[in-house]
Scaffold this motif. Structure first.
Motif, PDB file in Angstrom:
ATOM      1  N   THR A 199       0.850  -1.185   0.000  1.00 38.54           N
ATOM      2  CA  THR A 199       0.000   0.000   0.000  1.00 38.54           C
ATOM      3  C   THR A 199       0.891   1.242   0.000  1.00 38.54           C
ATOM      4  OG1 THR A 199      -0.008   0.104   2.399  1.00 38.54           O
ATOM      5  CG2 THR A 199      -1.777  -1.159   1.377  1.00 38.54           C
ATOM      6  N   VAL A 200       0.294   2.376  -0.350  1.00 38.05           N
ATOM      7  CA  VAL A 200       1.062   3.617  -0.318  1.00 38.05           C
ATOM      8  C   VAL A 200       1.526   3.914   1.106  1.00 38.05           C
ATOM      9  CG1 VAL A 200       0.937   6.110  -0.666  1.00 38.05           C
ATOM     10  CG2 VAL A 200      -0.039   4.571  -2.350  1.00 38.05           C
TER      11      VAL A 200
ATOM     12  N   ALA B  24      14.641   8.348   3.786  1.00 38.46           N
ATOM     13  CA  ALA B  24      14.949   9.766   3.578  1.00 38.46           C
ATOM     14  C   ALA B  24      13.660  10.543   3.787  1.00 38.46           C
ATOM     15  CB  ALA B  24      15.500   9.991   2.175  1.00 38.46           C
TER      16      ALA B  24
ATOM     17  N   TYR C  40       8.683   2.937   4.585  1.00 37.82           N
ATOM     18  CA  TYR C  40      10.061   2.746   4.113  1.00 37.82           C
ATOM     19  C   TYR C  40      10.683   4.081   3.715  1.00 37.82           C
ATOM     20  CZ  TYR C  40       9.746  -2.327   3.946  1.00 37.82           C
ATOM     21  OH  TYR C  40       9.639  -3.639   4.287  1.00 37.82           O
ATOM     22  N   ALA C  41       9.897   4.913   3.029  1.00 37.86           N
ATOM     23  CA  ALA C  41      10.429   6.185   2.531  1.00 37.86           C
ATOM     24  C   ALA C  41      10.823   7.092   3.689  1.00 37.86           C
ATOM     25  CB  ALA C  41       9.396   6.864   1.640  1.00 37.86           C
TER      26      ALA C  41
ATOM     27  N   ARG D  66       4.537   1.751   1.870  1.00 38.99           N
ATOM     28  CA  ARG D  66       5.731   2.223   1.184  1.00 38.99           C
ATOM     29  C   ARG D  66       6.233   3.522   1.811  1.00 38.99           C
ATOM     30  NH1 ARG D  66       5.024   3.783  -4.863  1.00 38.99           N
ATOM     31  NH2 ARG D  66       5.322   1.610  -5.404  1.00 38.99           N
TER      32      ARG D  66
ATOM     33  N   ALA E 168      13.046  13.538   1.423  1.00 37.21           N
ATOM     34  CA  ALA E 168      12.610  13.177   0.076  1.00 37.21           C
ATOM     35  C   ALA E 168      11.155  12.724   0.096  1.00 37.21           C
ATOM     36  CB  ALA E 168      13.507  12.081  -0.491  1.00 37.21           C
ATOM     37  N   ALA E 169      10.772  12.005   1.159  1.00 37.47           N
ATOM     38  CA  ALA E 169       9.390  11.548   1.266  1.00 37.47           C
ATOM     39  C   ALA E 169       8.436  12.732   1.340  1.00 37.47           C
ATOM     40  CB  ALA E 169       9.225  10.657   2.502  1.00 37.47           C
ATOM     41  N   PHE E 170       8.841  13.734   2.116  1.00 38.66           N
ATOM     42  CA  PHE E 170       8.007  14.941   2.234  1.00 38.66           C
ATOM     43  C   PHE E 170       7.909  15.654   0.890  1.00 38.66           C
ATOM     44  CE2 PHE E 170       8.066  19.579   2.855  1.00 38.66           C
ATOM     45  CZ  PHE E 170       6.770  19.729   3.319  1.00 38.66           C
ATOM     46  N   MET E 171       9.065  15.810   0.220  1.00 36.73           N
ATOM     47  CA  MET E 171       9.079  16.515  -1.056  1.00 36.73           C
ATOM     48  C   MET E 171       8.274  15.770  -2.111  1.00 36.73           C
ATOM     49  SD  MET E 171      10.639  19.270  -0.660  1.00 36.73           S
ATOM     50  CE  MET E 171      11.429  19.984  -2.072  1.00 36.73           C
ATOM     51  N   SER E 172       8.127  14.453  -1.943  1.00 37.64           N
ATOM     52  CA  SER E 172       7.351  13.686  -2.904  1.00 37.64           C
ATOM     53  C   SER E 172       5.874  13.699  -2.556  1.00 37.64           C
ATOM     54  CB  SER E 172       7.850  12.240  -2.944  1.00 37.64           C
ATOM     55  OG  SER E 172       9.220  12.217  -3.239  1.00 37.64           O
ATOM     56  N   GLY E 173       5.502  14.398  -1.510  1.00 35.93           N
ATOM     57  CA  GLY E 173       4.096  14.520  -1.150  1.00 35.93           C
ATOM     58  C   GLY E 173       3.485  13.257  -0.580  1.00 35.93           C
ATOM     59  N   LEU E 174       4.261  12.474   0.176  1.00 35.49           N
ATOM     60  CA  LEU E 174       3.726  11.244   0.757  1.00 35.49           C
ATOM     61  C   LEU E 174       3.026  11.533   2.090  1.00 35.49           C
ATOM     62  CD1 LEU E 174       6.655   8.793   0.010  1.00 35.49           C
ATOM     63  CD2 LEU E 174       4.444   8.943  -1.107  1.00 35.49           C
TER      64      LEU E 174
END
Lengths: 349, 514
Positions: free
Chosen positions: A208-209, A220, A215-216, A212, A223-229
């Protein structure tokens, strides 16, 4: 065919620690059975499985917060709380028993959910937040069960701690002596429970998102924040899932021992062993790498090592020393990665 | 919508960071179907501009319009939903996840609510094929890829969001020349599809070749937007410079021949340092210039024993000097000090007291055997505080209670306590007030007068001009210009930083590299 082989090679390269853990478990358990007077028998397998279930569930519980880069010090306590709850509610009619099991699992899950809320919205370090909530869980367990005891349904206790044959025979599901059933009748029920929950809950969750994102975050967080997770959702889910797995361990312990026991020492020991199992199973304490299946294997390795003390005549006083040395050897296999770092400042990031 | 309407329009946008202005009243437009280059030296406001556009920062004042609609993004996801996608210079990839996972990270294809691994792999393959990266296995972890491959994955990830406005912030600086050509092709393709590309690059030639519109920024202000060819390279450099000088520098002594003290010979590391030759005399201040990230930081870290796998020779006073750690670098044999770039992580232990921070590098000088001598310690602390005139209530206060300028003084004082001979300074005045800056300039000059060897990296050209006896400019891991005396001018430094040949820098660079 070649494609499958390269895919497998890629997988093994990416999961060196996991591959090493599997190889270690298989060889340790083979040698153990060879040395055991009744090695390779169903009785030994059933006994070993029974003794491993609780720590396996705890290791899987610990894995999820560790993947985030945190630690959950309350898993042992949640297990103890679930154990005490189960010792009260898992009895009566079949419907009541099932309901009792659901209540037990829901208790642990809710407790984990609360851990998640505290970590995310209280902005506390997981290790200290769960140290406190762990004490609360033990307190609740003692409130429910001031002295060891309880009343868990005997049939279910027998059925779930033996092989499939006994399970079928206990509940008269069908003719347990049927020819088609024979090849699988020897499988221990506890092993089946662990495998079903590990593969039925963890593997789908990983896809599931939310899974994942866990893990993100560990790998990092920026990076997870910048990817909008969904960072907060993932953190809450991680602790909730830890609570669920810990409750599974507590429920099984109640079924296995037919009782509940708010044992503080046992809760602490289980928590610490769960961290060891996670590391041996190839999950990085820094987060982002590993998984619950690895921890399942890691927990089994730790258990098998302790089984050896029964068949090899070692002074019981030396047992902790040897266990410590073996654990140290096992975890140091994972330290090789740092040899490749070119900029020493990156050690600290 | 008439074709002339801008797809992105900024009106009166300002952004301030703790007193310093990053953007001031910027009006900026970008049209669909263009490749729009943005030029400016360090601190001109380029990064702030794109961070506002892509939702990482919010403007303090002014408005942003996309397609004529006013918008206010509070995070990158919202910006992406409006079609604005940024390829960040600092990678936004998660190292422990696979390439396919990363490309579809926030909105993966799903089946029964679960991530569909196969569909995700197919999607990754298609996007990677579009940028000719069929060699990247969607199943491999991002951690396993080289920097240039990671950058291409980052581009594939951005393409997957179906951008209307694509922002490339130094997106080509890590790429191989073949990949750069691919990206050029891709941008042309996107232009034909009416996508606007905002292109930020340190490579002047690249911007000249690729962009059809150019905008120059300076001091947080938008100076001019013009069609390609409207200005010559020299005129563009002139537009970029002309910063107001706010600080006063101590007078420089007349140039004299100094005895060589630190000699760097063919120093190379991991493709980020490509054969650095430099020698610095005793009592000389050499400035290290160039745009950010051209290897200046790595050079300083390499000299200080932080990097593994360095090639080349370094000698101090004729003795070979290859420290294996900062502990060795500061030892009596080498006596090197490094004032690091980020004082909050590498310079200070923020939660500890001022006194503890001052003493952190020189415990051996104030200890008797294994024990710290508290008399010597307090004496050393008092000396450090008075020498740099650090404004403290009590040395036992937590260091994070000090202002930025005083914190930086603590870092410098800490290293001066080790009595170094070679002092490496990594942008020591970044983000501190003008008064403290001037004190630091004066201190640097005094140290040089006392015979210390000083290598100063600064992102502020005025500082290099005002402080240094000589300036070397780095570009792409190499020294491209060595300037001294009157040749140290802003125009020469900026031109060398962009690696374009205008008048002064060519002769200066040619003289040393002929």
């Amino acid at each position: 065919m070649a494609e499958i082989r390269t895919a497998l090679a890629t997988n093994m390269r990416q999961n060196v620690a996991f591959t090493i853990a599997i190889a270690m478990l298989v060889s340790l358990y083979l040698v153990y059975n060879l040395m055991h007077p009744r090695g390779f028998s169903a009785a030994v397998l059933i006994q070993n499985s029974n003794e491993s279930v609780a720590i396996i569930f705890l290791a899987m519980a610990q894995t999820v917060p560790v993947l985030l880069g945190g630690l959950d010090l309350s898993v042992g306590a949640i297990m103890t709380l679930a154990n005490c709850v189960a010792s009260v509610v898992v009895n009566g009619s079949p419907l009541q028993i099932v309901l009792g099991m659901i209540i037990t699992l829901a208790t642990g899950t809710a407790f984990g959910f609360m851990n998640g809320l505290i970590v995310v919205y209280g902005r506390l370090q997981p290790i200290i937040a769960t140290l406190a909530t762990g004490a609360i869980a033990i307190g609740l367990a003692l409130f429910i069960r001031p002295v060891p005891g309880g009343n868990v349904d005997g049939d279910i206790s027998w059925a779930l701690t033996n092989d499939l044959y006994e399970f079928v025979a206990t509940y008269g599901l069908f003719d347990a002596d049927a020819a088609w059933f024979k090849p699988i009748a020897w499988i221990p029920v506890p092993l089946l429970i662990v495998v079903v929950i590990a593969f039925g809950v963890w593997l789908p969750f990983k896809r599931t998102v939310t899974g994942r994102t866990i893990y993100a975050v560990g790998s990092a967080e920026g990076a997870a924040f910048m990817s909008g997770l969904p960072l907060n959702r993932a953190k809450i889910a991680a602790f909730t899932l830890a609570g669920f797995f810990a409750a599974c361990g507590g429920l099984y312990l109640a079924i296995q021992t037919s009782s509940g026991n708010a044992d503080i020492t046992q809760a602490g020991a289980y928590t610490l062993n769960s961290i060891a199992a996670v590391v041996v199973g190839g999950t990085s304490l820094l987060g982002g790498v590993g998984g619950a299946i690895g921890s399942l294997v890691g927990a089994l390795i730790l258990r098998v090592i302790s089984f050896y003390f029964r068949i090899v005549s070692i002074d019981p006083l030396l047992q902790p020393l040897i266990e410590g040395l073996v654990l140290l050897a096992a975890v140091s296999l994972g330290a090789f990665r740092t040899l490749q770092v070119k900029n020493r400042l990156n050690f600290f990031r | 919508m008439p074709i002339d309407d801008p797809i992105v329009k900024l009106t009166g946008v300002s952004k301030h960071f703790s007193g310093t202005r990053a953007l001031e009243g910027v009006d900026f437009k970008c049209r669909a179907g263009t490749i729009h280059g943005i030029l400016g030296e360090n601190g001109a406001g380029k990064s702030t501009l794109i961070k506002i556009l892509s939702g990482v920062l919010q403007p303090d004042a002014g408005s942003v319009e996309v397609n004529g609609e006013p918008v206010r993004f509070s995070n990158p996801t919202q910006a992406a939903a409006s079609g604005i996608v940024c390829i960040f210079q600092e990678l936004s990839l998660v190292p422990d996840l696979s390439v396919a996972d990363n490309i579809s990270i926030a909105t993966p294809p799903r089946k029964f609510g679960l991530i569909d691994g196969r569909a995700q792999n197919r999607r990754a393959e298609q996007l990677l094929a579009r940028i000719k990266c069929e060699d990247v296995d969607p199943n491999s972890l991002v951690r396993e890829l080289s920097l240039s491959r990671r950058q291409m994955v980052e581009i594939a990830k951005a393409l997957g969001k179906d951008p209307k406005v694509l922002i490339l912030d130094e997106a080509t600086s890590a790429l191989t020349s073949r990949d750069v050509e691919t990206v050029y092709g891709l941008l042309a393709e996107l232009k034909a599809q009416n996508v606007a590309s905002l292109f930020i690059s340190h490579r002047m030639q690249e911007i000249e070749k690729l962009c059809d519109t150019l905008s120059v920024f300076r001091n947080g202000q938008h100076i001019e937007t013009f069609a390609k060819g409207a200005h010559s390279e020299g005129e563009i450099v002139k537009l970029m410079i002309g910063r107001e000088v706010t600080a006063h520098y101590p007078p420089k002594p007349p140039p004299t021949e100094k005895a060589e003290y630190l000699k760097i010979d063919r120093l190379a590391w991991e493709g980020q340092l490509k054969g650095i030759d430099l020698s610095i005399g005793k009592g000389e201040i050499v400035g290290l210039g160039g745009l950010d990230g051209q290897g200046q930081k790595e050079l300083l870290l390499g000299l200080f024993g932080v990097l593994r796998g360095l090639h080349g020779d370094v000698a101090i006073d004729g003795q070979p000097c290859h420290p294996a750690s900062p502990a060795q670098a500061k030892s009596a044999a080498m006596r090197i000090a490094l004032v690091p770039e980020d004082r909050k992580t590498e310079g200070l232990m923020l939660a500890m007291s001022i006194a503890d921070n001052l003493l952190a590098a020189s415990y051996d000088r104030i200890s008797d055997g294994p024990f710290i001598n508290s008399d010597k310690a307090s004496q050393a602390v008092a000396e450090g505080i008075s020498k740099l005139q650090i404004k403290v209530a009590s040395p036992d206060d937590i260091v994070s209670t000090l202002s930025g300028g005083n914190q930086q003084k603590v870092v410098i004082a800490k290293w001066l306590m080790t009595d170094p001979e070679v002092i490496l300074l990594n942008d020591p005045t970044r983000g501190i007030d003008v008064g403290t800056k001037q004190e630091i300039y004066k201190l640097i000059r005094e140290l040089a007068d006392r015979g210390k060897t000083i290598l100063l990296y600064s992102s502020d050209y005025a500082e290099l001009i005002g402080c240094c006896d000589r300036v070397v400019v780095m570009y792409d891991g190499k020294i491209v210009a060595k300037l001294s005396g009157d040749a140290i001018s802003e125009e020469a430094i900026v031109a060398a930083s962009l690696n374009v040949g205008t008048t002064a820098s060519t002769s200066a660079a040619g003289a040393h590299h002929g």
